[in-house]
Design an enzyme around this catalytic site. Structure first.
Site, PDB file in Angstrom:
ATOM      1  N   CYS A 185      32.924  48.468 -76.663  1.00  0.00           N
ATOM      2  CA  CYS A 185      32.476  47.265 -77.375  1.00  0.00           C
ATOM      3  C   CYS A 185      33.234  46.035 -76.910  1.00  0.00           C
ATOM      4  O   CYS A 185      32.708  44.935 -76.897  1.00  0.00           O
ATOM      5  CB  CYS A 185      32.679  47.450 -78.868  1.00  0.00           C
ATOM      6  SG  CYS A 185      34.380  47.859 -79.249  1.00  0.00           S
TER       7      CYS A 185
ATOM      8  N   GLU B 214      31.988  47.900 -87.622  1.00  0.00           N
ATOM      9  CA  GLU B 214      32.465  47.203 -86.418  1.00  0.00           C
ATOM     10  C   GLU B 214      31.344  47.342 -85.410  1.00  0.00           C
ATOM     11  O   GLU B 214      31.011  48.458 -85.003  1.00  0.00           O
ATOM     12  CB  GLU B 214      33.735  47.859 -85.892  1.00  0.00           C
ATOM     13  CG  GLU B 214      34.935  47.735 -86.814  1.00  0.00           C
ATOM     14  CD  GLU B 214      35.439  46.308 -86.928  1.00  0.00           C
ATOM     15  OE1 GLU B 214      34.972  45.454 -86.159  1.00  0.00           O
ATOM     16  OE2 GLU B 214      36.284  46.050 -87.797  1.00  0.00           O
TER      17      GLU B 214
HETATM   18  N1  LIG Z   1      33.187  46.788 -82.764  1.00  0.00           N
HETATM   19  C1  LIG Z   1      33.674  47.977 -82.454  1.00  0.00           C
HETATM   20  O1  LIG Z   1      34.801  48.348 -82.804  1.00  0.00           O
HETATM   21  C2  LIG Z   1      32.840  48.920 -81.628  1.00  0.00           C
HETATM   22  C3  LIG Z   1      33.455  50.005 -81.003  1.00  0.00           C
HETATM   23  C4  LIG Z   1      32.692  50.846 -80.215  1.00  0.00           C
HETATM   24  C5  LIG Z   1      31.333  50.610 -80.064  1.00  0.00           C
HETATM   25  N2  LIG Z   1      30.777  49.543 -80.667  1.00  0.00           N
HETATM   26  C6  LIG Z   1      29.355  49.232 -80.446  1.00  0.00           C
HETATM   27  O2  LIG Z   1      28.597  50.429 -80.562  1.00  0.00           O
HETATM   28  C7  LIG Z   1      27.498  50.389 -79.675  1.00  0.00           C
HETATM   29  C8  LIG Z   1      27.505  51.581 -78.749  1.00  0.00           C
HETATM   30  O3  LIG Z   1      27.943  52.751 -79.362  1.00  0.00           O
HETATM   31  P1  LIG Z   1      26.930  53.865 -79.834  1.00  0.00           P
HETATM   32  O4  LIG Z   1      25.923  54.109 -78.766  1.00  0.00           O
HETATM   33  O5  LIG Z   1      27.718  55.004 -80.359  1.00  0.00           O
HETATM   34  O6  LIG Z   1      26.247  53.092 -81.047  1.00  0.00           O
HETATM   35  P2  LIG Z   1      25.099  53.557 -82.044  1.00  0.00           P
HETATM   36  O7  LIG Z   1      24.892  52.413 -82.955  1.00  0.00           O
HETATM   37  O8  LIG Z   1      23.929  54.072 -81.325  1.00  0.00           O
HETATM   38  O9  LIG Z   1      25.732  54.783 -82.852  1.00  0.00           O
HETATM   39  C9  LIG Z   1      26.865  54.621 -83.656  1.00  0.00           C
HETATM   40  C10 LIG Z   1      26.995  55.801 -84.618  1.00  0.00           C
HETATM   41  O10 LIG Z   1      25.927  55.758 -85.555  1.00  0.00           O
HETATM   42  C11 LIG Z   1      25.292  57.010 -85.585  1.00  0.00           C
HETATM   43  N3  LIG Z   1      23.856  56.795 -85.786  1.00  0.00           N
HETATM   44  C12 LIG Z   1      23.047  56.055 -85.014  1.00  0.00           C
HETATM   45  N4  LIG Z   1      21.783  56.143 -85.475  1.00  0.00           N
HETATM   46  C13 LIG Z   1      21.817  56.963 -86.551  1.00  0.00           C
HETATM   47  C14 LIG Z   1      20.846  57.469 -87.442  1.00  0.00           C
HETATM   48  N5  LIG Z   1      19.567  57.149 -87.295  1.00  0.00           N
HETATM   49  N6  LIG Z   1      21.251  58.276 -88.426  1.00  0.00           N
HETATM   50  C15 LIG Z   1      22.546  58.610 -88.571  1.00  0.00           C
HETATM   51  N7  LIG Z   1      23.509  58.191 -87.731  1.00  0.00           N
HETATM   52  C16 LIG Z   1      23.149  57.374 -86.751  1.00  0.00           C
HETATM   53  C17 LIG Z   1      25.555  57.629 -84.228  1.00  0.00           C
HETATM   54  O11 LIG Z   1      25.469  59.023 -84.275  1.00  0.00           O
HETATM   55  C18 LIG Z   1      26.945  57.167 -83.940  1.00  0.00           C
HETATM   56  O12 LIG Z   1      27.875  58.008 -84.559  1.00  0.00           O
HETATM   57  C19 LIG Z   1      27.643  49.109 -78.891  1.00  0.00           C
HETATM   58  O13 LIG Z   1      26.834  48.118 -79.465  1.00  0.00           O
HETATM   59  C20 LIG Z   1      29.110  48.765 -79.060  1.00  0.00           C
HETATM   60  O14 LIG Z   1      29.416  47.408 -78.880  1.00  0.00           O
HETATM   61  C21 LIG Z   1      31.494  48.702 -81.449  1.00  0.00           C
HETATM   62  N1  LIG Z   2      40.317  49.444 -79.211  1.00  0.00           N
HETATM   63  C1  LIG Z   2      39.239  49.228 -78.284  1.00  0.00           C
HETATM   64  C2  LIG Z   2      37.963  48.814 -78.955  1.00  0.00           C
HETATM   65  C3  LIG Z   2      37.513  49.730 -80.027  1.00  0.00           C
HETATM   66  C4  LIG Z   2      36.148  50.207 -79.792  1.00  0.00           C
HETATM   67  O1  LIG Z   2      35.758  50.741 -78.759  1.00  0.00           O
HETATM   68  C5  LIG Z   2      39.543  48.184 -77.264  1.00  0.00           C
HETATM   69  O2  LIG Z   2      40.243  47.232 -77.539  1.00  0.00           O
HETATM   70  O3  LIG Z   2      39.043  48.270 -76.175  1.00  0.00           O
END
Ligand SMILES: NC(=O)c1ccc[n+]([C@@H]2O[C@H](COP(=O)([O-])OP(=O)(O)OC[C@H]3O[C@@H](n4cnc5c(N)ncnc54)[C@H](O)[C@@H]3O)[C@@H](O)[C@H]2O)c1
Ligand SMILES: N[C@@H](CCC=O)C(=O)O
Length: 594
Positions: A82, A48
């Site tokens: 997100c 996601e």
């Molecule tokens: N679509 C969704 O449900 C959703 C929900 C929350 C956040 N997000 C997205 O996530 C991003 C922000 O969150 P973030 O800063 O945690 O994202 P991120 O991509 O930096 O990290 C996500 C996860 O991946 C792990 N990770 C990152 N690089 C890694 C590596 N080199 N090796 C191993 N693990 C690694 C991190 O520790 C973390 O647990 C935004 O783009 C946001 O839109 C999406």
């Molecule tokens: N359930 C959350 C999205 C999940 C990720 O952050 C929302 O709807 O805001």
């Protein structure tokens, strides 16, 4: 389940690429998904990912409510969600409304910012000091932009910022396209709702999207055309609740099969499937199948042996049962009075590939599922298809619409197919192959592109499984009250619940190729109907989902539609002048050639 807290560096990479790890579930950025796939292109990744989410405000909106919901959506969790709103797209008179801007600026500057230990605080700090991208989002304006509210840094380590609003964001600009993931909102303008939806859809992501409008016709139009996994009407666009609003995006906001968290298919992503032998049924009738599906099977019959025909027939009957039980009906399982929460399926764009040495019967079985789902299907086959199928692809129904949603057929060897996948990156591929490693090999050929989702499990007769690649999941949440009183405009309409199980089953001669449930529309009593996979959407030209112009390798020139370039978007790419076929940025021409 074991929780292991490890470094993101070498240990993280070692864990993610370990051969013992069958699947990786990621909630994170699209870049991180690409990084993981770069390490291991065949990685089974259920991710996601990012979003660039916007809320449209039309002149018929309750502007007070719209301002309140925009502020909640943009600045809750300091915008580090997100699902957060990153853009508000103001339509017509709202775009020039001084009152709207004044009220928005007032609401944003009134937010109490500080440490969460203070109970009066409404917006807390960032999880870490902003990197280069977010710093740019908080401090640097693009051409034509101005600050309605300029963000200010409030502490020494850079984690505490006041919220900001930039005005005048233009189509195609950095702030229109890029997710900044912090407390900054951009304002865009559109002359019409249609233009606003084009701006909303023009980004590469499709996670959440919202509209504020009290006009049921506008809401219906929006529901039919917006491209995102979670839709919100007259409410904030954050705060999805498991089951009530199953969560997950379209386009670059998800990697892998895209089954929503908290939805009916979430667990299926964690399993795999194989067919079990079944006794032939001894019955050749195609009764109970939709006419379009029956026509595909009948046309293929001369190329199939008895047992093969039986497999196809059983599969199609299972599809029909699964369609009636699960896929055809938009459902509101929560049944709240004050909020409608509808989960529905929409047809997807899929390339179906018959690999060298694979079974024609399995291809026909899979195509029958795709035709039932009204997915936009491009077939690539290693051998010529049954001759009877070719005229069907070009046939139209009584209203002149294409009978099937098959946009073309290409006959090509595996190597040529792989080259085209690498060049075109179609969104979804259903690979029919006798080689259990073929899916991994194709993923490696794409370099593990997160843009391409590949279904390569053995073909089964189970409709509950085989229909999934052809459908996108969508959750729609609509506020159904005004100040606590039930709002008749958003009342549940009967057509939402209607489906094959409700006496309008699409039986052969009865439905005449008409889908049982229409797309969202406004009824004469002002209610909004929300449909399931709707009318045929056939695009000739590029591969379904291909972001670039497809190269022609078809030897089946009589059956394949002309591929003189994708059509569908009235505007052309600013650089290569070609037209984009989907996710079209009509109001905001985007480069499709770079
Ligand atoms: N679509 C969704 O449900 C959703 C929900 C929350 C956040 N997000 C997205 O996530 C991003 C922000 O969150 P973030 O800063 O945690 O994202 P991120 O991509 O930096 O990290 C996500 C996860 O991946 C792990 N990770 C990152 N690089 C890694 C590596 N080199 N090796 C191993 N693990 C690694 C991190 O520790 C973390 O647990 C935004 O783009 C946001 O839109 C999406
Ligand atoms: N359930 C959350 C999205 C999940 C990720 O952050 C929302 O709807 O805001």
């Amino acid at each position: 389940m074991t929780l292991v807290d490890i470094d993101e560096g070498e240990l993280g990479r070692a864990l993610i690429t370990a051969p013992e790890v069958g699947r990786v579930v990621l909630t994170g950025s699209t870049e991180t998904a690409a990084l993981f796939r770069g390490w291991k292109p065949e990685l089974r990744l259920l991710a996601e990912t990012s979003g660039k989410n916007s809320i449209i405000v039309t002149p018929s909106a309750d502007l007070d409510l719209a301002v309140s919901d925009i502020v909640k959506s943009a600045f809750g969790n300091a915008g580090q969600k997100c699902s957060a709103a990153s853009l508000a797209i103001l339509v017509g008179s709202v775009a020039t409304s001084e009152r709207f801007r004044r009220q928005l600026a007032d609401a944003v500057t009134s937010l109490a910012v500080g440490q969460p230990t203070d109970p009066a605080v409404q917006m807390g700090p960032l999880v870490e000091p902003p990197g280069d991208k977010l710093t740019a989002g908080l401090t640097r304006l693009g051409p034509g932009e101005s600050w309605l509210v300029e963000p200010r840094r409030l502490d020494d380590d850079g984690r505490l910022w006041s919220p900001g609003v930039r005005d005048g964001v233009v189509a195609g600009s950095a702030f229109h396209r890029i997710e900044y993931f912090g407390p900054v909102l951009g304002l865009m303008s559109a002359a019409t709702l249609e233009e606003a939806v084009a701006l909303q859809n023009a980004v590469e992501y499709g996670l959440t999207a919202g509209i504020h409008s009290l006009d049921a016709g506008e809401v219906a139009q929006w529901l039919d055309t917006v491209q995102a996994g979670n839709l919100y009407v007259n409410r904030p666009i954050t705060g999805a609740i498991v089951r009530r609003q199953p969560f997950g995006g379209w386009k670059a906001s998800s990697v892998g099969p895209g089954y929503k968290a908290g939805g009916p298919n979430a667990l299926l992503a964690h399993g795999s499937w194989r067919p079990v032998p079944a006794a032939a049924s001894g019955d050749l009738r195609l009764d109970g199948l939709e006419a379009r599906v029956a026509s595909v099977i009948e046309a293929s019959q001369p190329a199939l042996g008895y047992e093969e025909f039986d497999l196809v027939r059983r599969g199609a009957l299972s599809d029909a049962a699964a369609w009636a039980a699960e896929f055809a009906t938009a459902r509101d399982v929560s049944g709240l009075e004050v909020e409608r929460n509808v989960f529905r399926y929409r047809p997807a764009d899929v390339v179906v590939r018959l690999a060298e040495g694979a079974s024609m019967a399995e291809l026909v079985r899979v195509v029958a599922a795709g035709v039932l789902a009204r997915a936009s299907i491009r077939i690539s086959s290693s051998v010529p298809l049954p001759a009877g199928l070719l005229p069907l692809v070009q046939a139209t129904d009584l209203g002149g619409a294409p009978l099937l949603s098959i946009t073309g057929i290409d006959v090509e060897p595996d190597a040529a197919f792989a080259s085209r996948v690498v060049a075109n990156h179609p969104d979804r591929i259903r690979l029919v192959s006798a080689d259990p490693e073929a899916g991994d090999a194709l993923a490696r050929a794409t370099g593990g592109s997160p843009d391409v989702a590949i279904w390569a499990d053995p073909v089964t007769a189970a409709g509950r499984i085989e229909l999934l690649p052809f459908l996108l999941e969508q959750a729609v949440s609509i506020t159904a009250h005004r100040f606590g009183a039930i709002d008749p405009r958003s009342r549940r309409s009967s057509s939402e619940q209607r489906g094959p199980a409700h006496g309008r089953a699409p039986r052969s001669n009865r439905s005449r190729f008409r889908h049982p449930i229409a797309p969202a529309r406004r009824a004469s009593d002002g209610t909004v109907s929300i449909g399931c996979p709707g009318g045929a959407r056939v695009e000739s030209g590029a591969w379904p989902g291909a972001h670039r112009r497809a190269t022609s390798t078809s030897r089946n020139s009589r059956s394949a539609p002309r591929r003189s370039g994708p059509s569908g978007c009235p505007r052309s790419c600013t650089r290569c002048r070609s037209r984009r076929s989907r996710w079209a940025s009509c109001a905001a021409p985007r480069r499709c050639c770079g």
